[in-house]
Design an enzyme around this catalytic site. Structure first.
Site, PDB file in Angstrom:
ATOM      1  CE  LYS A   9      -4.423  -1.653   1.595  1.00  0.00           C
ATOM      2  NZ  LYS A   9      -5.650  -1.615   2.421  1.00  0.00           N
ATOM      3  CE  LYS A  24      -6.127  -7.744  -0.516  1.00  0.00           C
ATOM      4  NZ  LYS A  24      -7.761  -7.536  -0.574  1.00  0.00           N
ATOM      5  CE  LYS A  81     -13.595  -3.715   1.893  1.00  0.00           C
ATOM      6  NZ  LYS A  81     -12.716  -3.001   2.701  1.00  0.00           N
TER       7      LYS A  81
HETATM    8  P1  ATP Z   1      -8.735  -2.361   1.037  1.00  0.00           P
HETATM    9  O1  ATP Z   1      -8.285  -2.654  -0.410  1.00  0.00           O
HETATM   10  O2  ATP Z   1      -9.345  -1.356   1.473  1.00  0.00           O
HETATM   11  O3  ATP Z   1      -7.602  -3.196   1.921  1.00  0.00           O
HETATM   12  P2  ATP Z   1      -9.754  -5.099   1.075  1.00  0.00           P
HETATM   13  O4  ATP Z   1     -10.803  -5.370  -0.166  1.00  0.00           O
HETATM   14  O5  ATP Z   1      -8.542  -5.821   1.106  1.00  0.00           O
HETATM   15  O6  ATP Z   1      -9.941  -3.705   1.250  1.00  0.00           O
HETATM   16  P3  ATP Z   1     -10.150  -5.415   3.969  1.00  0.00           P
HETATM   17  O7  ATP Z   1     -11.231  -4.579   4.474  1.00  0.00           O
HETATM   18  O8  ATP Z   1      -8.508  -5.192   3.971  1.00  0.00           O
HETATM   19  O9  ATP Z   1     -10.935  -5.754   2.303  1.00  0.00           O
HETATM   20  O10 ATP Z   1     -10.392  -7.085   4.281  1.00  0.00           O
HETATM   21  C1  ATP Z   1     -11.465  -7.480   4.898  1.00  0.00           C
HETATM   22  C2  ATP Z   1     -11.805  -9.008   4.838  1.00  0.00           C
HETATM   23  O11 ATP Z   1     -11.858  -9.642   3.722  1.00  0.00           O
HETATM   24  C3  ATP Z   1     -10.540  -9.469   5.374  1.00  0.00           C
HETATM   25  O12 ATP Z   1     -10.773 -10.694   6.270  1.00  0.00           O
HETATM   26  C4  ATP Z   1      -9.441  -9.850   4.200  1.00  0.00           C
HETATM   27  O13 ATP Z   1      -8.581 -11.223   4.425  1.00  0.00           O
HETATM   28  C5  ATP Z   1     -10.711 -10.480   3.395  1.00  0.00           C
HETATM   29  N1  ATP Z   1     -10.262 -10.263   1.966  1.00  0.00           N
HETATM   30  C6  ATP Z   1      -9.958  -9.045   1.480  1.00  0.00           C
HETATM   31  N2  ATP Z   1      -9.742  -9.255  -0.174  1.00  0.00           N
HETATM   32  C7  ATP Z   1      -9.938 -10.725  -0.257  1.00  0.00           C
HETATM   33  C8  ATP Z   1      -9.517 -11.322  -1.391  1.00  0.00           C
HETATM   34  N3  ATP Z   1      -9.464 -10.919  -2.529  1.00  0.00           N
HETATM   35  N4  ATP Z   1     -10.189 -12.826  -1.336  1.00  0.00           N
HETATM   36  C9  ATP Z   1     -10.104 -13.427  -0.266  1.00  0.00           C
HETATM   37  N5  ATP Z   1     -10.612 -12.592   0.998  1.00  0.00           N
HETATM   38  C10 ATP Z   1     -10.352 -11.137   0.929  1.00  0.00           C
HETATM   39 MG    MG Z   2      -7.266  -5.116   2.515  1.00  0.00          MG
END
Ligand code: ATP
Ligand code: MG
Length: 332
Positions: A112, A195, A198
């Site tokens: 990040k 991955k 969001k």
């Molecule tokens: P950001 O990009 O803001 O970090 P994010 O999509 O990574 O958002 P988080 O809020 O960081 O989401 O994570 C929330 C949950 O979703 C965590 O348990 C994380 O491990 C899971 N998660 C996030 N992205 C994935 C993915 N691509 N596949 C499986 N699990 C995921």
């Molecule tokens: Mg995340």
């Protein structure tokens, strides 16, 4: 019942398919057997540049999606992290027993911070995993269901709990990560080696839980595949198709092999159409329920306040114990 803790950042208007498959589906199934705490981690979301009015809205929307996906605020404790002050307080204490080098090894920070450059990268982004450790340890959580991108942070949490316990006496339960192996990581549809996130730079490959259903179907039809034209799982050589198979299997509860059989000898077009239908059927009702909840924000806020009170009670007890053990003078 054993304690369980997990959370998501309100970093977008909608959650994405990885959050749903890698986390929410597990949460929903686990809440009956555990004393579960599910937090909307807004204090984590401010570690990167953000808009205050949008943050408030995203926080409500994230909470609504938890409920729409089947988290019941009467069974689980579903609350907003900043409503419970102990999170920030314990994070400070834990930061004093975290090594600088230890924190510097976290790959999420490396990923990040690269995006923002060193001047726009906050110290808060660096200490993010310490706040996450505080989240988990405050509730004496035994289990932490996360996607495998968060595994390293849960390992740091375990190290900090053990270190604190050995320096100051038994205080924290040492938590275990719970990572569902096959569906631990969902990849970006346009860039299937990264991955799904969001906060991805481009949303072309992100499947949003609350998106217009026709739009989601279109994204699936446009997902990156390969030239082979054969539907089978091979993460190394066919990351795009393998990712679509993972999503298909996770949302239907079917084995990858049975889906491969169904589409044997048929092209990617058919396969993608099938997956689009699966996604629409699964996300449609969640989207509807979330929008219903969001049409009455005052009621949603009341649910969140009542749940924050439940969380406060547990968190305050842990924090008081921590303050005593490290020698802070009690206020009488
Ligand atoms: P950001 O990009 O803001 O970090 P994010 O999509 O990574 O958002 P988080 O809020 O960081 O989401 O994570 C929330 C949950 O979703 C965590 O348990 C994380 O491990 C899971 N998660 C996030 N992205 C994935 C993915 N691509 N596949 C499986 N699990 C995921
Ligand atoms: Mg995340």
């Amino acid at each position: 019942k054993p304690r369980l803790y997990s959370g998501m950042q309100p970093s977008a208007d909608s959650l994405q398919a990885g959050n749903y498959i890698g986390a929410l589906l597990q949460w929903r199934d686990m809440q009956a057997s555990y004393d579960a705490f599910f937090s909307v981690v807004d204090l984590h979301a401010i570690t990167v540049p953000q808009q205050p009015e949008e943050l408030r809205e995203k926080t409500r929307r994230t909470a609504a999606q938890y409920i729409a996906a089947g988290i019941e605020p009467s069974k689980s404790t579903l609350y907003v992290q900043s409503h419970v002050r102990a999170h920030a307080e314990l994070a400070w204490i834990l930061s004093t027993i975290t090594g600088f080098g230890e924190a510097g090894r976290m790959t999420q920070f490396k990923d990040k911070s690269q995006r923002y450059g060193s001047d726009a990268t906050s110290v808060g982004l660096f200490t993010y995993p310490v706040l996450m450790a505080a989240d988990i340890l405050l509730y004496q959580s035994e289990l932490v269901p996360v996607g495998d991108d968060q595994k390293q942070h849960v390992e740091l949490t375990r190290d900090l709990a053990e270190r604190f316990n050995s320096r100051f006496g038994e205080t924290f339960t040492v938590p275990m990560p719970v990572i569902q192996k096959d569906t631990a990581r969902i990849y970006d549809l346009q860039n299937p080696t990264a991955k799904m996130s969001k906060s991805a730079e481009s949303d072309a490959g992100v499947l949003w839980l609350l998106d217009d259903l026709a739009k989601s179907a279109k994204k699936i039809m446009r997902a990156v595949t390969d030239n082979e034209g054969s539907v089978h799982f091979d993460r190394e050589n066919k990351p795009g198709v393998s990712n679509l198979l993972t999503i298909y299997a996770a949302l239907t509860g079917r084995q990858v092999g049975s889906i491969e059989d169904e589409y044997a000898g048929r092209g990617y077009g058919d396969f993608k159409k099938g997956l689009a239908e699966v996604v629409v059927n699964e996300f449609g009702p969640v989207r509807e329920r979330a929008n219903e909840l969001l049409s009455d924000p005052a009621e949603l806020d009341r649910i969140l306040a009542a749940n924050a009170a439940k969380a406060d009670a547990v968190a305050d007890a842990t924090l008081a114990d921590v303050y005593d053990r490290i020698g802070l003078l009690r206020r009488v």
